[in-house]
Design a protein around this motif. Structure first.
Motif, PDB file in Angstrom:
ATOM      1  N   ILE A   7      -4.382  -6.946  -2.782  1.00  8.68           N
ATOM      2  CA  ILE A   7      -5.518  -7.507  -2.359  1.00  8.68           C
ATOM      3  C   ILE A   7      -7.024  -6.496  -2.552  1.00  8.68           C
ATOM      4  N   ALA A   8      -6.289  -5.296  -2.261  1.00  8.61           N
ATOM      5  CA  ALA A   8      -7.389  -4.031  -2.527  1.00  8.61           C
ATOM      6  C   ALA A   8      -8.013  -4.096  -3.701  1.00  8.61           C
ATOM      7  N   ARG A   9      -6.870  -4.431  -4.808  1.00  9.62           N
ATOM      8  CA  ARG A   9      -7.381  -4.186  -6.227  1.00  9.62           C
ATOM      9  C   ARG A   9      -8.250  -5.325  -6.569  1.00  9.62           C
ATOM     10  N   VAL A  10      -7.834  -6.545  -6.135  1.00 13.92           N
ATOM     11  CA  VAL A  10      -8.805  -7.808  -6.295  1.00 13.92           C
ATOM     12  C   VAL A  10     -10.309  -7.432  -5.803  1.00 13.92           C
ATOM     13  N   LEU A  11     -10.281  -6.748  -4.759  1.00 18.54           N
ATOM     14  CA  LEU A  11     -11.614  -6.410  -3.901  1.00 18.54           C
ATOM     15  C   LEU A  11     -12.182  -5.116  -4.655  1.00 18.54           C
ATOM     16  N   ASP A  12     -11.535  -4.688  -5.887  1.00 19.59           N
ATOM     17  CA  ASP A  12     -12.303  -3.491  -6.763  1.00 19.59           C
ATOM     18  C   ASP A  12     -12.111  -2.389  -5.714  1.00 19.59           C
ATOM     19  N   ALA A  13     -10.961  -2.084  -4.800  1.00 17.85           N
ATOM     20  CA  ALA A  13     -10.569  -0.718  -4.443  1.00 17.85           C
ATOM     21  C   ALA A  13      -9.232  -0.503  -4.799  1.00 17.85           C
ATOM     22  N   GLU A  14      -8.984   0.963  -4.818  1.00 24.36           N
ATOM     23  CA  GLU A  14      -7.674   1.510  -5.067  1.00 24.36           C
ATOM     24  C   GLU A  14      -6.930   1.863  -3.741  1.00 24.36           C
ATOM     25  N   THR A  15      -5.458   1.800  -3.801  1.00 23.50           N
ATOM     26  CA  THR A  15      -4.592   2.148  -2.660  1.00 23.50           C
ATOM     27  C   THR A  15      -3.842   3.422  -2.968  1.00 23.50           C
ATOM     28  N   VAL A  16      -4.014   4.261  -2.021  1.00 20.45           N
ATOM     29  CA  VAL A  16      -2.877   5.399  -2.000  1.00 20.45           C
ATOM     30  C   VAL A  16      -1.987   5.307  -0.920  1.00 20.45           C
ATOM     31  N   VAL A  17      -0.654   5.372  -0.861  1.00 17.46           N
ATOM     32  CA  VAL A  17       0.343   5.610   0.361  1.00 17.46           C
ATOM     33  C   VAL A  17       0.526   6.960   0.279  1.00 17.46           C
ATOM     34  N   VAL A  18       0.397   7.670   1.460  1.00 15.14           N
ATOM     35  CA  VAL A  18       0.713   9.168   1.269  1.00 15.14           C
ATOM     36  C   VAL A  18       1.663   9.589   2.614  1.00 15.14           C
ATOM     37  N   GLY A  19       2.282  10.584   2.223  1.00 12.07           N
ATOM     38  CA  GLY A  19       3.304  11.063   3.158  1.00 12.07           C
ATOM     39  C   GLY A  19       4.698  10.540   3.509  1.00 12.07           C
ATOM     40  N   MET A  20       5.103   9.763   2.557  1.00 11.48           N
ATOM     41  CA  MET A  20       6.284   9.048   2.694  1.00 11.48           C
ATOM     42  C   MET A  20       7.220  10.310   2.969  1.00 11.48           C
ATOM     43  N   GLN A  21       8.028  10.111   4.010  1.00  6.49           N
ATOM     44  CA  GLN A  21       9.128  10.936   4.109  1.00  6.49           C
ATOM     45  C   GLN A  21      10.296  10.991   2.910  1.00  6.49           C
ATOM     46  N   PRO A  22      10.910  12.023   2.443  1.00  3.10           N
ATOM     47  CA  PRO A  22      12.063  11.982   1.695  1.00  3.10           C
ATOM     48  C   PRO A  22      13.165  11.326   2.035  1.00  3.10           C
TER      49      PRO A  22
END
Ligand code: ATP
Ligand code: MG
Lengths: 140, 130
Positions: B69-84
């Motif tokens: 959805i963000a991409r369609v709205l011209d924004a990028e998403t980054v998911v951070v901190g995923m535990q190993p």
């Protein structure tokens, strides 16, 4: 001479699966047990994830049910067994349902196949109209 | 209804998931983020999942939906901190989270988003000039 140890249940508990909040409780309760029994963090994460998938299936596809969790011991070896049961519509083609990507509900179709990979043992009993019972076990 | 707070930092949105994510709460976050991205013209979304003890197929799908959805709205998403342990489990579950960019922590995620927003995402030709 080899001694064959019997499998015994050292602890057991039944949790309802009726609401989304029950799914959260199932995850928390399984996590608590696993950490008390000193399963590794990776094992804990795998087992809780499988529990989340199977509990959600019982809720969403099976119309709700319950999970029975048991702690097993065979000699010095410990394991956890989770049994999910519902009285929902059952599954017509189990082999198909187990395939990755197969879904009748717009999901990812990863719950059944994925939990099978995450656990040591996987058993599913289901027939149309008779509900579904999925039993998974993971040994420490 | 309970909601996960969305913080705004310049043109970025930051979400830190610190509660047990039940399904409706995840869907509410998806809706709220979509609305906020559009309202604020945000260029990036940072989702900190370091406190999440598991990511199952539902949460994984929700994260992928948010990114789409963000991409369609011209924004990028980054998911951070995923535990190993979560990453290992996700792969075994069969979810590779295609289309989701990840970073090890919030700082690295922000740095990436800031560069992406200014067009400095590594596709420039300056390295080859001269
Ligand atoms: N307890 C159940 N009762 C009835 N049908 C079920 C049950 N569990 C699974 N199924 C059937 O098997 C299919 C595959 O299940 P699986 O968990 O793999 O994927 P999903 O639930 O559709 O999507 P995902 O779990 O990835 O969100 C389901 O779409 C459903 O048709
Ligand atoms: Mg499922």
């Amino acid at each position: 001479m080899e001694t064959v140890s019997e499998q015994i249940i050292t602890r057991s508990e039944i949790l309802p699966i009726r609401t989304q909040i029950d799914l959260v409780h199932v995850r928390q309760r399984v996590r608590t047990w696993l950490s008390e029994e000193r399963f590794t963090l990776i094992d804990q994460t795998k087992i809780v994830t499988a529990a989340s998938e199977l509990a959600r299936n019982a809720l969403e596809h099976g119309g709700g049910g319950q999970m029975e969790m048991s702690l097993l011991a065979v000699g010095a070896r410990k394991g956890i067994r989770l049994k999910f049961s519902d009285q929902g519509p059952g599954i017509v083609d189990i082999a198909m349902a187990l395939k990755d990507g197969y879904t009748t509900a717009g999901g990812m179709g990863l719950g059944l196949g994925g939990s099978k990979r995450l656990m040591s043992e996987f058993d599913i009993q289901s027939s149309p109209g008779a509900g579904t019972v999925v039993t998974v076990t993971r040994w420490k | 209804m309970e909601r996960i707070p969305i913080l705004r930092i310049g043109s970025l949105l930051l979400v830190t998931i610190q509660v047990d994510l039940y399904d409706d709460l995840a869907l509410q976050l998806q809706d709220d983020l979509s609305t906020r991205i559009a309202e604020l013209g945000a260029t990036g979304v940072l989702i900190d999942i370091s406190a999440l003890e598991i990511v199952d197929s539902f949460i994984g799908r929700t994260l992928a939906n948010i990114a789409a959805i963000a991409r369609v709205l011209d924004a990028e998403t980054v998911v951070v901190g995923m535990q190993p342990a979560v990453a290992i489990t996700l792969v075994e579950l069969g979810m590779s989270l295609p289309g989701i960019r990840t970073a090890l922590n919030v700082d690295l995620g922000m740095e990436y988003l800031r560069q992406a927003a200014t067009g400095g995402d590594g596709v420039g030709t300056d390295h080859y000039a001269e």
